[in-house]
Design a protein around this motif. Structure first.
Motif, PDB file in Angstrom:
ATOM      1  N   GLU A   1       1.306   9.859   0.914  1.00  0.00           N
ATOM      2  CA  GLU A   1       0.413  10.733   0.405  1.00  0.00           C
ATOM      3  C   GLU A   1       0.587  12.253   1.482  1.00  0.00           C
ATOM      4  OE1 GLU A   1      -3.352   9.944  -0.356  1.00  0.00           O
ATOM      5  OE2 GLU A   1      -2.727   8.850  -2.206  1.00  0.00           O
TER       6      GLU A   1
ATOM      7  N   THR B   1       0.679  -1.230  -0.042  1.00  0.00           N
ATOM      8  CA  THR B   1      -0.063  -0.003  -0.073  1.00  0.00           C
ATOM      9  C   THR B   1       0.898   1.492   0.095  1.00  0.00           C
ATOM     10  OG1 THR B   1      -0.262   0.064   2.368  1.00  0.00           O
ATOM     11  CG2 THR B   1      -1.820  -1.269   1.053  1.00  0.00           C
ATOM     12  N   CYS B   2       0.564   2.213  -0.772  1.00  0.00           N
ATOM     13  CA  CYS B   2       1.399   3.263  -0.989  1.00  0.00           C
ATOM     14  C   CYS B   2       0.702   4.717  -0.601  1.00  0.00           C
ATOM     15  CB  CYS B   2       1.807   3.620  -2.326  1.00  0.00           C
ATOM     16  SG  CYS B   2       2.787   2.051  -3.274  1.00  0.00           S
ATOM     17  N   ASN B   3      -0.641   4.643  -0.015  1.00  0.00           N
ATOM     18  CA  ASN B   3      -1.226   5.748   0.447  1.00  0.00           C
ATOM     19  C   ASN B   3      -0.621   6.353   1.639  1.00  0.00           C
ATOM     20  OD1 ASN B   3      -2.039   4.022   2.273  1.00  0.00           O
ATOM     21  ND2 ASN B   3      -4.183   4.032   1.862  1.00  0.00           N
ATOM     22  N   GLN B   4       0.293   5.577   2.485  1.00  0.00           N
ATOM     23  CA  GLN B   4       1.033   6.290   3.462  1.00  0.00           C
ATOM     24  C   GLN B   4       1.990   7.678   3.039  1.00  0.00           C
ATOM     25  OE1 GLN B   4       1.079   3.288   2.515  1.00  0.00           O
ATOM     26  NE2 GLN B   4       3.239   2.407   3.039  1.00  0.00           N
TER      27      GLN B   4
ATOM     28  N   CYS C   1       7.444   3.074  -4.195  1.00  0.00           N
ATOM     29  CA  CYS C   1       6.456   2.097  -3.659  1.00  0.00           C
ATOM     30  C   CYS C   1       5.525   1.554  -4.972  1.00  0.00           C
ATOM     31  CB  CYS C   1       5.620   2.776  -2.818  1.00  0.00           C
ATOM     32  SG  CYS C   1       4.205   1.766  -2.266  1.00  0.00           S
ATOM     33  N   GLU C   2       5.303   2.459  -6.027  1.00  0.00           N
ATOM     34  CA  GLU C   2       4.383   2.050  -7.123  1.00  0.00           C
ATOM     35  C   GLU C   2       5.151   1.194  -8.000  1.00  0.00           C
ATOM     36  OE1 GLU C   2       1.535   2.590  -7.672  1.00  0.00           O
ATOM     37  OE2 GLU C   2       0.867   4.101  -6.114  1.00  0.00           O
TER      38      GLU C   2
ATOM     39  N   ASN D   1       7.612   4.454   7.560  1.00  0.00           N
ATOM     40  CA  ASN D   1       7.114   3.699   6.247  1.00  0.00           C
ATOM     41  C   ASN D   1       8.265   3.501   5.124  1.00  0.00           C
ATOM     42  OD1 ASN D   1       4.737   3.507   7.213  1.00  0.00           O
ATOM     43  ND2 ASN D   1       3.835   5.555   6.646  1.00  0.00           N
TER      44      ASN D   1
ATOM     45  N   ARG E   1       4.567  -2.210  -6.703  1.00  0.00           N
ATOM     46  CA  ARG E   1       3.411  -2.676  -6.945  1.00  0.00           C
ATOM     47  C   ARG E   1       3.005  -3.350  -8.308  1.00  0.00           C
ATOM     48  NH1 ARG E   1      -1.009  -1.085  -4.080  1.00  0.00           N
ATOM     49  NH2 ARG E   1      -2.249  -0.748  -6.035  1.00  0.00           N
TER      50      ARG E   1
ATOM     51  N   GLU F   1      -0.358  14.921   4.009  1.00  0.00           N
ATOM     52  CA  GLU F   1      -1.677  14.844   4.522  1.00  0.00           C
ATOM     53  C   GLU F   1      -2.161  16.143   4.595  1.00  0.00           C
ATOM     54  OE1 GLU F   1      -1.088  13.298   8.496  1.00  0.00           O
ATOM     55  OE2 GLU F   1      -0.396  11.639   8.091  1.00  0.00           O
TER      56      GLU F   1
ATOM     57  N   MET G   1       6.806   7.469  -3.114  1.00  0.00           N
ATOM     58  CA  MET G   1       5.320   6.961  -3.683  1.00  0.00           C
ATOM     59  C   MET G   1       6.033   6.283  -5.076  1.00  0.00           C
ATOM     60  SD  MET G   1       2.336   6.864  -3.699  1.00  0.00           S
ATOM     61  CE  MET G   1       1.484   8.182  -2.801  1.00  0.00           C
TER      62      MET G   1
ATOM     63  N   SER H   1       6.755  11.982  -2.512  1.00  0.00           N
ATOM     64  CA  SER H   1       6.954  11.949  -3.915  1.00  0.00           C
ATOM     65  C   SER H   1       7.870  10.782  -4.146  1.00  0.00           C
ATOM     66  CB  SER H   1       7.256  12.997  -4.810  1.00  0.00           C
ATOM     67  OG  SER H   1       6.993  12.934  -6.125  1.00  0.00           O
TER      68      SER H   1
END
Length: 734
Positions: free
Chosen positions: A178, A173-176, A199-200, A247, A203, A180, A196, A193
């Motif tokens: 983003e 999961t990569c939403n962490q 992480c992508e 993370n 995935r 806030e 992210m 960024s």
């Protein structure tokens, strides 16, 4: 008797012949009745287990078995030494294609490589289809692909095994990563960024791969830039930052190839330990940075669901807590923790300060909210300080939900003046919090202060009247005493009436400013007193100071200091407990530094003055008793030293932990009675002033006697003459 001696002689002779016969046999032989016989050395297994011992006349030899050779004659199988195994795989053994040689004791064998097995009916090796024979090898979130001698797990979209192709795939999961809030600093947005994108790529099964070491370097480069700008000024930003680091280490740790990776930058220090394998690792793991130790086990790091890898990481931030701005308004513990503090500090404000660098501890186990086996963290103190009645250490972690330091789940194991050990049942970002408990103002101390100040104000008022209206003592030194008394009178009056006016922030700051100015002014006039004494005693013919210079030093210097201090740090005037200067940011030194300089200068002038006076008195009074002279000088010197501000030296010890109460009482008593000391020193002990007091008392007494005499005379005449009445006005006259 002779028979006994004869038998004894025969026995000795036989023993001698036996010994002589044994010594006469060659090596490998032993004596017998018939002479020397061959000795069988093979009886004692002298050749070992891997050879055959063959006895010969007077010697023996070892015949090595097949697959062994002698240790002392490598080219022969016969020797008198032990035999060792021959590694045929490194010499002349050959195996069919696709097989590998395996050395055994005394022989060798040809076996199939890992991932292969022998075919039935021939000596060839066939590939083992692990995907077919081992169900669930890659889990339910990956496709197992067989390869010659091996296999790989191709993860589904949204899952990854972090480049370990033979490990099970776990969800990514990569939403962490983003941002806030919109107020997130740009450097932090850039870091998020970058993470992210990494992480992508994990995935996507067909996406590119990044080396873990490169990602780690990029991470800490961004962290350095972020910390250098000092943008972590509020709790939300700090929570985002610490969460991003945690993370990102979960993202990077499994991709590291080396068992232990260390990386140090300007603002960070990290150590990561990683293990890959089919079975979960066991044993302890200890990580060290420049400021902390992290001790846990591989069982805790791997957790119950082992994905084929386990890691533990420790990150230390060098400059995260060096600036007080980072913790302005957030360097506190949560409300539930504060309610558990000691009951004797309910009325006082407890201040908190981090005394260690902040560290983040991470393991691959995702279930870290309640660990079965607690982990241990040992912190090195930034400031070496032992626990005492007014200070203790607490183990805390950063609670992102509350935006505050909390002690829940962390227990202090032990503490010294240099280190504190913490045992925690969960993982996060940790630090050691130093709680500073205020010293309670006891009733006795308050009473001493108030009584002493009232007495000092009365004495200072008498001093002001004396120095102002007593004409016989007018001069430069008298002017100094007058202004010193005025400054101390105003400072003591403001202190007595306004030191506790903390309910109004503006009024409290004004009171603190007045106290700062008038106390500094009093010290400046004390300095002028010391300089004047020096000029009078040492420079005999230079006994006057120009009033303009005195006013410039007495009032100009403190005014400049107060203006600069107020402009530089206006928040320093007034605290939550007293209307005085704040101890934060070393602001107290705006008062304490000038005071120390003045005390040092006055001490120098005082020593020279006393020395010169002692020389003059000893020459003028050679017959004066030494005891009387020492006694007189001691009393005068101590009193004069107090007048020159010497008692403020006790204020230096108020910042120390030991002896604070004793120094506090001494400081309070001496300073609250400074006005009384000035009155005693310059009024009571002055012969000229005493004479003026006698004259004043005499005039007052004579006036009272005169009035009493007139009153008695009038009463006597009234008793002899009747009352006369004016007929027109009807008023009585005496």
């Amino acid at each position: 008797m002779e028979l006994k001696w004869t038998l004894l002689v025969f026995l000795l002779l036989g023993l001698f012949l036996h010994i002589s016969g044994s010594r006469g046999c060659s090596p490998g032989y032993k004596a017998s009745k018939s002479g020397c016989d061959d000795e069988d050395e093979c009886v004692d297994n002298i050749c070992g287990n891997h050879s055959e011992c063959i006895n010969t006349n007077g010697s023996y030899y070892c015949n090595c078995k097949e697959g062994f050779r002698s240790t002392n004659t490598p080219n022969f199988t016969q020797s008198t030494g032990q035999c060792i195994d021959i590694n045929e795989c490194t010499e002349n053994a050959e195996c069919p294609m696709g097989m590998v040689c395996v050395n055994n004791i005394g022989s060798h064998s040809c076996e199939c490589k890992h991932g292969y097995r022998e075919s039935r009916g021939d000596s060839n090796c066939a590939d083992i289809d692990e995907c077919k024979h081992q169900s669930g090898l890659c889990g339910s979130h990956a496709d197992c692909e067989n390869h010659p001698g091996s296999y790989s797990c191709k993860c589904h979209h949204g899952y990854s095994n972090y480049g370990n192709n033979q490990s099970k795939c776990i969800e990514i999961t990569c939403n962490q990563f983003e941002a806030e809030t919109q107020n997130t600093p740009e450097k932090l947005k850039s870091l998020l960024s970058l993470l992210m994108k990494s992480c992508e790529s994990l995935r996507d099964p067909d996406g590119g791969r990044h080396l873990g070491e490169a990602l780690l370097e990029n991470l800490f480069t961004s962290v350095d830039e972020l910390l250098s700008e000092g943008n972590l000024a509020d709790s939300d930003t700090l929570s985002q930052f610490l969460g991003a680091v945690e993370n990102s280490m979960r993202l990077i740790g499994p991709q590291l190839k080396e068992p232990v990776t260390r990386m140090e930058t300007h603002n960070t220090y990290a150590e990561v330990a990683v293990k890959h394998g089919e079975t979960p690792p066991t044993g302890s793991v200890i990580l060290r940075t420049d400021s902390a130790h992290f001790n846990t086990s591989w069982e805790t790091a791997a957790g119950d669901s082992y994905p084929g890898f386990a890691f533990a990481a420790l990150v230390s931030y060098k400059d995260l807590n060096t600036s007080s701005d980072y913790f302005s308004g957030i360097g506190k513990i949560s409300q539930e923790d504060e309610s558990r503090e000691r009951s004797d500090t309910k009325k006082g404000k407890i201040t908190y300060q981090l005394n260690s660098r902040v560290v983040t501890a991470i393991i691959s186990n995702p279930e870290t909210k309640q660990l079965t086996d607690p982990v241990t963290l040992i912190f090195k103190h930034v400031e070496e300080r032992a626990e005492s009645k007014v200070m203790n250490y607490s183990c805390v972690y950063w609670n992102e939900t509350q935006g505050a330091w909390s002690g829940q789940g962390c227990v202090k194991a032990w503490s010294s003046n240099t280190h504190t050990a913490c045992s925690c049942s969960h993982l996060s970002s940790f630090a050691v919090l130093m709680a500073l408990y205020p010293i309670k103002d006891t009733f006795a101390l308050v009473l001493i202060t108030r009584v002493g100040l009232v007495l000092s104000l009365i004495c200072l008022l008498l001093c002001i009247l004396t120095f102002r209206f007593c004409r016989s003592i007018q001069g430069t030194r008298n002017s100094i005493h007058l202004h010193l008394s005025v400054c101390l009178f105003i400072a003591d009056l403001v202190f007595l009436c306004g030191i506790s006016s903390t309910h109004n922030r503006g009024a409290c700051a004004f009171v603190a400013g007045l106290l700062h100015f008038f106390f500094l002014a009093a010290f400046c006039w004390m300095l002028l007193e010391g300089v004047q004494l020096y000029r009078m005693v040492v420079l005999v013919f230079q006994t006057t100071l120009k009033h303009l210079y005195m006013y410039a030093v007495g009032y100009g210097v403190p005014l400049i200091i107060v203006i600069i201090s107020a402009v530089a740090y206006p928040q320093g005037y007034g605290t939550e407990r007293h209307c005085w200067l704040s101890l934060e940011g070393d602001f107290i030194w705006s008062f304490f530094a000038p005071v120390c300089i003045i005390i040092l200068l006055n001490s120098f002038c005082f020593i020279i003055t006393v020395w010169k006076l002692a020389e003059k008195f000893s020459s003028l009074n050679p017959d004066l008793s030494k005891l009387r002279m020492i006694k007189g000088f001691t009393v005068t010197a101590v009193a004069q030293l107090c007048v020159l501000g010497g008692m403020w030296v006790f204020g230096c010890f108020l910042f120390q932990e030991e002896g604070t109460q004793v120094m506090l009482y001494l400081f309070t008593i001496l300073n609250s009675l400074q006005g009384a000391l000035i009155f005693f020193m310059h009024c009571i002990l002055s012969k000229t002033v005493r004479e003026e007091y006698y004259k004043l008392i005499g005039r007052v007494c004579s006036q009272k006697e005169k009035k009493y005499s007139e009153f008695s005379t009038n009463q006597s005449s009234n008793s002899q003459h009747p009352l006369r009445t004016d007929q027109s006005t009807r008023e009585s006259k005496i």
